[in-house]
Design a protein around this motif. Structure first.
Motif: not given
Length: 101
Positions: A24-49
């Protein structure tokens, strides 16, 4: 986790619980990294996954409550259907077949 392995802790459920927290910690860090890689945009499909995989991990670790596991499984089915609907819509948008109403 390593401390439990070295001290000979044989309680599998406690060790699996710690592994769950680690992922869960790893997923949380991964979410933060994805947020910044996507120019402060977070895809809904990633949250569902993330929701699907986290719920599956929770069922694996906490398998004592059958009714609760059944409801969580229904939740996984709902998340999976949502993910499939979202990816189908994304494919239509990519092909130019989706019209705004």
């Amino acid at each position: 986790i390593m401390n439990d392995a070295l001290t000979g802790n044989n309680n599998v459920h406690k060790i699996l619980g710690k592994v769950l927290v680690f992922f869960l910690y790893f997923a949380f860090v991964s979410m933060i990294m994805t947020y910044f890689k996507e120019s402060c945009h977070f895809p809904l499909s990633y949250l569902l996954y993330i929701g699907i995989t986290a719920t599956i991990r929770f069922i694996i670790v906490n398998n004592n409550y059958q009714i609760g596991s059944l409801f969580l499984s229904l939740g996984i089915i709902a998340l999976t259907i949502s993910y499939l609907m979202l990816t189908k819509k994304d494919k239509k948008i990519m092909k130019g077949e989706f019209e705004h109403e």
